[in-house]
Motif scaffolding. Structure first.
Motif, mmCIF file in Angstrom:
data_model
loop_
_atom_site.group_PDB
_atom_site.id
_atom_site.type_symbol
_atom_site.label_atom_id
_atom_site.label_comp_id
_atom_site.label_asym_id
_atom_site.label_seq_id
_atom_site.Cartn_x
_atom_site.Cartn_y
_atom_site.Cartn_z
ATOM 1 N N ALA A 87 110.326 80.071 -78.987
ATOM 2 C CA ALA A 87 109.175 79.374 -79.573
ATOM 3 C C ALA A 87 109.513 78.824 -80.954
ATOM 4 C CB ALA A 87 107.979 80.317 -79.655
ATOM 5 N N ARG A 88 110.214 79.599 -81.755
ATOM 6 C CA ARG A 88 110.568 79.139 -83.098
ATOM 7 C C ARG A 88 111.592 78.009 -83.038
ATOM 8 N NH1 ARG A 88 108.401 81.992 -87.127
ATOM 9 N NH2 ARG A 88 107.553 84.056 -86.636
ATOM 10 N N LEU A 89 112.537 78.103 -82.108
ATOM 11 C CA LEU A 89 113.528 77.043 -81.973
ATOM 12 C C LEU A 89 112.873 75.732 -81.556
ATOM 13 C CD1 LEU A 89 116.527 76.375 -82.179
ATOM 14 C CD2 LEU A 89 116.772 77.038 -79.776
ATOM 15 N N GLU A 90 111.886 75.810 -80.683
ATOM 16 C CA GLU A 90 111.179 74.603 -80.264
ATOM 17 C C GLU A 90 110.438 73.964 -81.431
ATOM 18 O OE1 GLU A 90 108.790 75.664 -76.898
ATOM 19 O OE2 GLU A 90 110.517 75.795 -75.542
ATOM 20 N N VAL A 91 109.836 74.787 -82.280
ATOM 21 C CA VAL A 91 109.169 74.250 -83.473
ATOM 22 C C VAL A 91 110.189 73.583 -84.392
ATOM 23 C CG1 VAL A 91 107.946 74.891 -85.597
ATOM 24 C CG2 VAL A 91 107.219 75.847 -83.413
ATOM 25 N N ILE A 92 111.343 74.213 -84.564
ATOM 26 C CA ILE A 92 112.377 73.664 -85.435
ATOM 27 C C ILE A 92 112.831 72.293 -84.941
ATOM 28 C CG2 ILE A 92 114.781 73.968 -86.167
ATOM 29 C CD1 ILE A 92 114.153 77.028 -86.229
ATOM 30 N N VAL A 93 113.065 72.163 -83.638
ATOM 31 C CA VAL A 93 113.501 70.879 -83.087
ATOM 32 C C VAL A 93 112.410 69.825 -83.273
ATOM 33 C CG1 VAL A 93 114.083 69.665 -80.950
ATOM 34 C CG2 VAL A 93 115.141 71.870 -81.463
ATOM 35 N N GLU A 94 111.171 70.186 -83.009
ATOM 36 C CA GLU A 94 110.064 69.245 -83.187
ATOM 37 C C GLU A 94 109.991 68.751 -84.635
ATOM 38 O OE1 GLU A 94 105.576 69.484 -81.730
ATOM 39 O OE2 GLU A 94 105.885 70.677 -83.546
ATOM 40 N N LYS A 95 110.061 69.681 -85.577
ATOM 41 C CA LYS A 95 109.946 69.298 -86.990
ATOM 42 C C LYS A 95 111.185 68.552 -87.475
ATOM 43 C CE LYS A 95 105.985 71.083 -86.840
ATOM 44 N NZ LYS A 95 104.866 70.152 -86.521
ATOM 45 N N ALA A 96 112.352 68.880 -86.928
ATOM 46 C CA ALA A 96 113.555 68.134 -87.289
ATOM 47 C C ALA A 96 113.421 66.675 -86.886
ATOM 48 C CB ALA A 96 114.781 68.765 -86.634
ATOM 49 N N ALA A 97 112.850 66.424 -85.701
ATOM 50 C CA ALA A 97 112.609 65.052 -85.265
ATOM 51 C C ALA A 97 111.598 64.362 -86.180
ATOM 52 C CB ALA A 97 112.119 65.032 -83.819
ATOM 53 N N GLU A 98 110.543 65.051 -86.534
ATOM 54 C CA GLU A 98 109.522 64.469 -87.403
ATOM 55 C C GLU A 98 110.082 64.161 -88.790
ATOM 56 O OE1 GLU A 98 106.123 66.983 -87.549
ATOM 57 O OE2 GLU A 98 105.785 66.939 -85.379
ATOM 58 N N LEU A 99 111.012 65.003 -89.262
ATOM 59 C CA LEU A 99 111.531 64.866 -90.619
ATOM 60 C C LEU A 99 112.791 64.012 -90.692
ATOM 61 C CD1 LEU A 99 110.832 68.517 -91.777
ATOM 62 C CD2 LEU A 99 109.795 66.451 -92.734
ATOM 63 N N GLY A 100 113.196 63.396 -89.566
ATOM 64 C CA GLY A 100 114.225 62.374 -89.613
ATOM 65 C C GLY A 100 115.643 62.821 -89.338
ATOM 66 N N ALA A 101 115.858 64.041 -88.819
ATOM 67 C CA ALA A 101 117.222 64.477 -88.525
ATOM 68 C C ALA A 101 117.830 63.609 -87.427
ATOM 69 C CB ALA A 101 117.230 65.942 -88.100
ATOM 70 N N ARG A 102 119.132 63.374 -87.520
ATOM 71 C CA ARG A 102 119.842 62.551 -86.540
ATOM 72 C C ARG A 102 120.279 63.364 -85.334
ATOM 73 N NH1 ARG A 102 125.497 60.715 -85.741
ATOM 74 N NH2 ARG A 102 126.042 62.545 -86.936
ATOM 75 N N ARG A 103 120.698 64.604 -85.582
ATOM 76 C CA ARG A 103 121.130 65.500 -84.518
ATOM 77 C C ARG A 103 120.682 66.921 -84.850
ATOM 78 N NH1 ARG A 103 127.476 64.994 -83.466
ATOM 79 N NH2 ARG A 103 127.478 65.535 -85.690
ATOM 80 N N VAL A 104 120.526 67.736 -83.807
ATOM 81 C CA VAL A 104 120.285 69.167 -83.967
ATOM 82 C C VAL A 104 121.406 69.895 -83.242
ATOM 83 C CG1 VAL A 104 118.720 71.094 -83.566
ATOM 84 C CG2 VAL A 104 117.790 68.823 -84.086
ATOM 85 N N LEU A 105 122.128 70.745 -83.982
ATOM 86 C CA LEU A 105 123.279 71.451 -83.426
ATOM 87 C C LEU A 105 123.006 72.950 -83.465
ATOM 88 C CD1 LEU A 105 124.336 68.857 -85.279
ATOM 89 C CD2 LEU A 105 126.551 69.665 -84.514
ATOM 90 N N PRO A 106 122.619 73.567 -82.353
ATOM 91 C CA PRO A 106 122.436 75.027 -82.333
ATOM 92 C C PRO A 106 123.795 75.728 -82.394
ATOM 93 C CG PRO A 106 121.261 73.936 -80.531
ATOM 94 C CD PRO A 106 122.223 72.945 -81.098
ATOM 95 N N VAL A 107 123.859 76.818 -83.162
ATOM 96 C CA VAL A 107 125.099 77.578 -83.273
ATOM 97 C C VAL A 107 124.841 79.055 -83.021
ATOM 98 C CG1 VAL A 107 126.272 75.979 -84.833
ATOM 99 C CG2 VAL A 107 124.831 77.789 -85.779
ATOM 100 N N ILE A 108 125.907 79.734 -82.628
ATOM 101 C CA ILE A 108 125.870 81.175 -82.371
ATOM 102 C C ILE A 108 126.644 81.854 -83.493
ATOM 103 C CG2 ILE A 108 126.493 83.003 -80.754
ATOM 104 C CD1 ILE A 108 126.441 80.780 -78.552
ATOM 105 N N THR A 109 125.983 82.751 -84.205
ATOM 106 C CA THR A 109 126.603 83.478 -85.310
ATOM 107 C C THR A 109 126.753 84.944 -84.927
ATOM 108 O OG1 THR A 109 124.518 84.083 -86.390
ATOM 109 C CG2 THR A 109 125.423 81.900 -86.894
ATOM 110 N N GLU A 110 127.340 85.728 -85.826
ATOM 111 C CA GLU A 110 127.564 87.140 -85.538
ATOM 112 C C GLU A 110 126.251 87.891 -85.324
ATOM 113 O OE1 GLU A 110 130.152 89.162 -88.224
ATOM 114 O OE2 GLU A 110 131.681 87.591 -88.190
ATOM 115 N N ARG A 111 125.195 87.468 -85.989
ATOM 116 C CA ARG A 111 123.912 88.180 -85.905
ATOM 117 C C ARG A 111 122.881 87.449 -85.053
ATOM 118 N NH1 ARG A 111 123.502 90.092 -92.286
ATOM 119 N NH2 ARG A 111 125.168 91.657 -92.147
#
Length: 237
Positions: A87-111
């Protein structure tokens, strides 16, 4: 006016037969009928006025009539976001589009406590947000990769704003220096590991930055960082 993202080439006189999902949206949800107007865009040819030519049982056909706006793109800004709950990731993608981001790159970290996501679902959210906000392109949502792999293949010339919750970095507005290609990196809910933080701080293209004295959730941090970057060097100026 309803705006619709399409993948077809657009020019005056083109006829578009929409897929089942878009046809159902226009006919059953928005209840458009023959003769109704809407705007269409594809991220390449600008925005065009189209009119419903036919509403069939399975498909809606549009006739493209006139050019409304020339193609334009926003700033060259990527959002790199550690995978978080759906749910939080979906909000992030939606707001990134609204705020003008060109790409969204999800990453996997140690935590990171998730290692996959439905990229098609996130891309659909980005399309819908772009339709509603009036932008003429749609941010691309990429498949998740491990943070170390992303760093190893980093694009030359792209600066990285590393949002570090350690608290000893400059505020974002002081850390952002000049325009050009940028990326913003937001960590997982558990934060970056000490090893990851050391690696990121050693990168010559990375600038650590603070988002204030409070620890923010990933969605709040992403929205805040995008907003501050846009205000400093983006297309809000």
């Amino acid at each position: 006016m309803i705006r619709l993202f399409v993948r077809h080439d657009l020019s005056e006189g083109v006829e578009l037969e929409l897929d089942e999902g878009q046809s159902r949206y226009l006919a059953a949800v928005m209840r458009l009928s023959a003769g109704d107007a809407l705007a269409v865009f594809n991220g390449r040819d600008g925005e065009w006025l189209a009119r419903v030519a036919r509403v069939g049982k399975r498909a809606v056909r549009l006739d493209v009539e006139a050019h409304l706006r020339a193609q334009a793109t926003g700033p060259d800004l990527d959002l790199v976001i550690a995978l978080v709950k759906r749910a939080r990731l979906e909000v992030i993608v939606e707001k990134a589009a609204e705020l003008g981001a060109r790409r969204v790159l999800p990453v996997i970290t140690e935590r990171t406590n998730a290692d996959h996501t439905r990229v098609d679902r996130l891309q659909a959210i980005a399309v819908e947000a772009s339709e509603q906000t009036g932008r003429l392109d749609v941010p691309q949502v990429l498949a998740p990769v491990k943070l170390e792999k992303l760093i190893a293949s980093w694009e030359a010339g792209r600066k990285l704003l590393f949002c570090d919750e350690a608290g000893d970095a400059k505020p974002v507005l002081a850390a952002v220096d000049g325009g050009g290609p940028w990326a913003i990196l937001i960590g997982p809910e558990g934060g970056f590991s000490p090893k990851e933080r050391d690696v990121l701080r050693a990168l010559p293209y990375a600038t650590p930055a603070s988002l204030g004295p409070r620890i923010l959730r990933a969605d709040t941090a992403a929205i805040s960082a995008l907003t501050l970057w846009q205000a400093a060097v983006g297309d809000w100026r």
